[in-house]
Motif scaffolding. Structure first.
Motif, PDB file in Angstrom:
ATOM      1  N   LEU A   1       0.699  -0.746  -0.042  1.00 38.34           N
ATOM      2  CA  LEU A   1       0.013   0.138   0.089  1.00 38.34           C
ATOM      3  C   LEU A   1       0.776   1.508  -0.443  1.00 38.34           C
ATOM      4  O   LEU A   1       1.462   1.123   0.633  1.00 38.34           O
ATOM      5  CB  LEU A   1      -0.573   0.148   1.447  1.00 38.34           C
ATOM      6  N   SER A   2       0.766   2.120  -1.246  1.00 38.42           N
ATOM      7  CA  SER A   2       1.409   3.751  -1.247  1.00 38.42           C
ATOM      8  C   SER A   2       0.557   4.854  -1.206  1.00 38.42           C
ATOM      9  O   SER A   2      -0.692   4.507  -1.743  1.00 38.42           O
ATOM     10  CB  SER A   2       2.597   3.346  -2.646  1.00 38.42           C
ATOM     11  N   SER A   3       0.932   5.524  -0.721  1.00 34.82           N
ATOM     12  CA  SER A   3       0.079   7.084  -1.113  1.00 34.82           C
ATOM     13  C   SER A   3       0.776   7.891  -0.677  1.00 34.82           C
ATOM     14  O   SER A   3       1.825   7.929   0.348  1.00 34.82           O
ATOM     15  CB  SER A   3      -1.442   7.067  -0.424  1.00 34.82           C
ATOM     16  N   PRO A   4       1.137   9.560  -1.207  1.00 32.98           N
ATOM     17  CA  PRO A   4       1.099  10.588  -0.465  1.00 32.98           C
ATOM     18  C   PRO A   4       0.619  10.893   0.761  1.00 32.98           C
ATOM     19  O   PRO A   4      -0.779  10.107   1.252  1.00 32.98           O
ATOM     20  CB  PRO A   4       0.740  11.893  -1.228  1.00 32.98           C
ATOM     21  N   SER A   5       1.196  11.035   1.845  1.00 36.88           N
ATOM     22  CA  SER A   5       0.802  11.451   3.260  1.00 36.88           C
ATOM     23  C   SER A   5      -0.691  12.431   3.217  1.00 36.88           C
ATOM     24  O   SER A   5      -0.319  13.438   2.571  1.00 36.88           O
ATOM     25  CB  SER A   5       1.938  12.308   4.136  1.00 36.88           C
ATOM     26  N   GLY A   6      -1.597  11.464   3.608  1.00 39.63           N
ATOM     27  CA  GLY A   6      -2.799  12.702   3.710  1.00 39.63           C
ATOM     28  C   GLY A   6      -3.831  11.623   2.883  1.00 39.63           C
ATOM     29  O   GLY A   6      -5.053  12.337   3.331  1.00 39.63           O
ATOM     30  N   ALA A   7      -3.357  10.520   1.730  1.00 37.48           N
ATOM     31  CA  ALA A   7      -5.149   9.905   1.505  1.00 37.48           C
ATOM     32  C   ALA A   7      -5.133   8.862   1.862  1.00 37.48           C
ATOM     33  O   ALA A   7      -6.323   8.449   1.451  1.00 37.48           O
ATOM     34  CB  ALA A   7      -3.682  10.014  -0.128  1.00 37.48           C
TER      35      ALA A   7
ATOM     36  N   LYS B   1      -4.015   6.366   3.045  1.00 36.81           N
ATOM     37  CA  LYS B   1      -2.701   4.858   3.554  1.00 36.81           C
ATOM     38  C   LYS B   1      -3.009   4.021   4.784  1.00 36.81           C
ATOM     39  O   LYS B   1      -3.632   2.493   5.223  1.00 36.81           O
ATOM     40  CB  LYS B   1      -1.646   4.713   2.833  1.00 36.81           C
ATOM     41  N   SER B   2      -2.746   4.613   5.473  1.00 33.33           N
ATOM     42  CA  SER B   2      -2.661   3.850   6.864  1.00 33.33           C
ATOM     43  C   SER B   2      -3.628   3.540   7.491  1.00 33.33           C
ATOM     44  O   SER B   2      -3.908   2.778   7.787  1.00 33.33           O
ATOM     45  CB  SER B   2      -2.339   4.995   8.263  1.00 33.33           C
ATOM     46  N   THR B   3      -5.069   4.925   7.400  1.00 34.37           N
ATOM     47  CA  THR B   3      -6.349   4.148   7.645  1.00 34.37           C
ATOM     48  C   THR B   3      -6.716   2.285   6.864  1.00 34.37           C
ATOM     49  O   THR B   3      -7.741   1.943   7.404  1.00 34.37           O
ATOM     50  CB  THR B   3      -7.507   5.302   7.299  1.00 34.37           C
ATOM     51  N   LEU B   4      -6.872   2.612   5.571  1.00 35.28           N
ATOM     52  CA  LEU B   4      -7.266   1.227   5.133  1.00 35.28           C
ATOM     53  C   LEU B   4      -5.926   0.737   5.244  1.00 35.28           C
ATOM     54  O   LEU B   4      -6.999  -0.924   4.991  1.00 35.28           O
ATOM     55  CB  LEU B   4      -6.642   1.978   3.788  1.00 35.28           C
ATOM     56  N   ALA B   5      -4.810   0.182   5.710  1.00 36.06           N
ATOM     57  CA  ALA B   5      -4.163  -1.024   6.375  1.00 36.06           C
ATOM     58  C   ALA B   5      -5.286  -1.521   7.744  1.00 36.06           C
ATOM     59  O   ALA B   5      -4.973  -2.551   7.964  1.00 36.06           O
ATOM     60  CB  ALA B   5      -3.107  -0.098   5.993  1.00 36.06           C
ATOM     61  N   ARG B   6      -5.396  -0.214   8.327  1.00 32.74           N
ATOM     62  CA  ARG B   6      -5.845  -1.031   9.355  1.00 32.74           C
ATOM     63  C   ARG B   6      -7.387  -1.635   9.624  1.00 32.74           C
ATOM     64  O   ARG B   6      -7.691  -3.035  10.098  1.00 32.74           O
ATOM     65  CB  ARG B   6      -6.218   0.797  10.772  1.00 32.74           C
ATOM     66  N   ARG B   7      -8.427  -0.763   8.064  1.00 34.58           N
ATOM     67  CA  ARG B   7      -9.397  -1.277   7.888  1.00 34.58           C
ATOM     68  C   ARG B   7      -9.214  -2.896   7.573  1.00 34.58           C
ATOM     69  O   ARG B   7     -10.383  -4.092   7.487  1.00 34.58           O
ATOM     70  CB  ARG B   7     -10.308  -0.579   7.002  1.00 34.58           C
ATOM     71  N   LEU B   8      -8.446  -3.141   6.697  1.00 38.34           N
ATOM     72  CA  LEU B   8      -7.925  -4.415   5.894  1.00 38.34           C
ATOM     73  C   LEU B   8      -7.431  -5.419   7.196  1.00 38.34           C
ATOM     74  O   LEU B   8      -8.122  -6.701   6.806  1.00 38.34           O
ATOM     75  CB  LEU B   8      -6.463  -3.937   4.966  1.00 38.34           C
ATOM     76  N   MET B   9      -6.392  -5.025   7.707  1.00 40.76           N
ATOM     77  CA  MET B   9      -6.340  -6.212   8.731  1.00 40.76           C
ATOM     78  C   MET B   9      -7.787  -6.120  10.174  1.00 40.76           C
ATOM     79  O   MET B   9      -7.533  -6.970  10.669  1.00 40.76           O
ATOM     80  CB  MET B   9      -5.310  -5.255   9.733  1.00 40.76           C
TER      81      MET B   9
ATOM     82  N   ASP C   1       3.296  -1.231   4.197  1.00 45.39           N
ATOM     83  CA  ASP C   1       3.277   0.618   4.236  1.00 45.39           C
ATOM     84  C   ASP C   1       4.147   1.128   3.597  1.00 45.39           C
ATOM     85  O   ASP C   1       5.452   1.631   4.911  1.00 45.39           O
ATOM     86  CB  ASP C   1       2.328   1.313   5.570  1.00 45.39           C
ATOM     87  N   ILE C   2       4.550   1.434   2.666  1.00 41.93           N
ATOM     88  CA  ILE C   2       5.617   1.829   2.507  1.00 41.93           C
ATOM     89  C   ILE C   2       5.343   2.647   1.280  1.00 41.93           C
ATOM     90  O   ILE C   2       4.317   3.045   0.281  1.00 41.93           O
ATOM     91  CB  ILE C   2       6.677   0.527   1.792  1.00 41.93           C
ATOM     92  N   ASP C   3       6.686   3.507   0.614  1.00 35.81           N
ATOM     93  CA  ASP C   3       6.875   4.494  -0.472  1.00 35.81           C
ATOM     94  C   ASP C   3       6.821   3.907  -1.451  1.00 35.81           C
ATOM     95  O   ASP C   3       6.807   2.541  -2.547  1.00 35.81           O
ATOM     96  CB  ASP C   3       7.198   5.813  -0.035  1.00 35.81           C
ATOM     97  N   TRP C   4       6.718   4.641  -2.914  1.00 40.22           N
ATOM     98  CA  TRP C   4       7.112   3.784  -4.364  1.00 40.22           C
ATOM     99  C   TRP C   4       8.633   3.333  -4.329  1.00 40.22           C
ATOM    100  O   TRP C   4       8.565   1.975  -5.403  1.00 40.22           O
ATOM    101  CB  TRP C   4       6.937   4.729  -5.442  1.00 40.22           C
ATOM    102  N   GLN C   5       9.023   3.953  -3.943  1.00 42.44           N
ATOM    103  CA  GLN C   5      10.840   3.296  -3.953  1.00 42.44           C
ATOM    104  C   GLN C   5      10.819   2.126  -3.548  1.00 42.44           C
ATOM    105  O   GLN C   5      11.133   0.895  -3.617  1.00 42.44           O
ATOM    106  CB  GLN C   5      11.615   4.609  -3.062  1.00 42.44           C
ATOM    107  N   GLY C   6      10.239   2.187  -1.955  1.00 44.83           N
ATOM    108  CA  GLY C   6      10.519   0.990  -1.677  1.00 44.83           C
ATOM    109  C   GLY C   6       9.582  -0.518  -2.311  1.00 44.83           C
ATOM    110  O   GLY C   6       9.539  -1.545  -1.928  1.00 44.83           O
ATOM    111  N   GLY C   7       8.273   0.035  -3.093  1.00 49.38           N
ATOM    112  CA  GLY C   7       7.462  -0.925  -3.431  1.00 49.38           C
ATOM    113  C   GLY C   7       8.330  -1.894  -4.491  1.00 49.38           C
ATOM    114  O   GLY C   7       8.151  -2.631  -4.716  1.00 49.38           O
ATOM    115  N   GLN C   8       8.670  -0.276  -5.611  1.00 46.15           N
ATOM    116  CA  GLN C   8       9.825  -1.110  -6.456  1.00 46.15           C
ATOM    117  C   GLN C   8      10.390  -1.497  -6.109  1.00 46.15           C
ATOM    118  O   GLN C   8      11.012  -2.629  -6.814  1.00 46.15           O
ATOM    119  CB  GLN C   8      10.439   0.185  -7.158  1.00 46.15           C
TER     120      GLN C   8
END
Length: 217
Positions: free
Chosen positions: A10-16, A18-26, A101-108
């Motif tokens: 899961l990646s996104s700019p800060s505030g989009a 991402k963290s809330t969606l990660a919690r919902r998924l878990m 829960d990482i940024d695009w560079q980590g995801g790559q």
């Protein structure tokens, strides 16, 4: 039929969101493993080793990188951060999915790793830039200068949206969470993720043969 576990990025700019969606998924599936990052920075008050981060010395971290034990890593403000491979491989072998829960560079880096074929990547977009800034300010956690820095960084982050398997526009958190759950449900059912299917279908064919043999007799 046991399946091989997935790596969900899961990646996104800060505030989009991402963290809330990660919690919902878990919350939806408590069996999901969350990838706990390793870091060389010192623990902050209240942080627990192995729960918030795996705290490592610089030498220990570099040894893990040299030994190929990091799926991704980066140096940020003089400290290393990265995702250890061992816990992820153990979860995969047990048929458990791991959430990153990482940024695009980590995801790559994770997509280009030896486990890349098991990656499902999702990028979360805000409904508008104005809404993104509103959400950042609504946290009441950051100064104006920090928010300005996050907003400036978000443009670069958003530019990588096309590198992901799925893209969600988070204009409503309930709708976005349901879409994320739908993605995971579908990915779990992919044929190549179910190694037991070959034996299952072979068993079906044996039933056909047994029925035919019985009819011929």
């Amino acid at each position: 039929m046991q399946r091989r576990g997935l790596l969900i990025i899961l990646s996104s700019p800060s505030g989009a969101g991402k963290s809330t969606l990660a919690r919902r998924l878990m919350d939806w599936d408590p069996s999901l493993a969350f990838s706990v990052s390793a870091t060389t920075r010192a623990p902050r008050p209240g942080e627990v080793d192995g729960q918030h981060y795996h705290f490592k010395s610089r030498a220990e971290f570099e040894a893990l990188v040299e030994g190929g034990e990091m799926l991704e890593h980066a140096e940020v403000f003089g400290n290393y951060y990265g995702s250890p491979k061992g816990p992820v491989e153990a979860a995969m072998a047990a048929g458990r999915d791991t959430l990153f829960d990482i940024d695009w560079q980590g995801g790559q880096q994770v997509r280009n790793s030896s486990l890349g074929k098991d990656v499902v990547s999702v990028f979360v977009l805000p409904p508008s830039i104005a809404e993104l800034e509103k959400r950042l300010r609504g946290r009441a956690q950051d100064s104006d200068s920090v928010i300005a820095g996050r907003m400036a960084k978000s443009r670069d982050e958003i530019s990588h949206w096309a590198e992901y398997d799925y893209v969600l526009v988070n204009d409503d958190i309930d709708t976005a969470a349901e879409a994320l759950i739908t993605i995971l449900r579908a990915e779990r059912l992919r044929r190549e993720r179910q190694p037991g299917l070959n034996d299952f279908v072979r068993g079906l064919n044996q039933e056909f043969v047994a029925r035919q043999t019985g009819e011929d007799a």
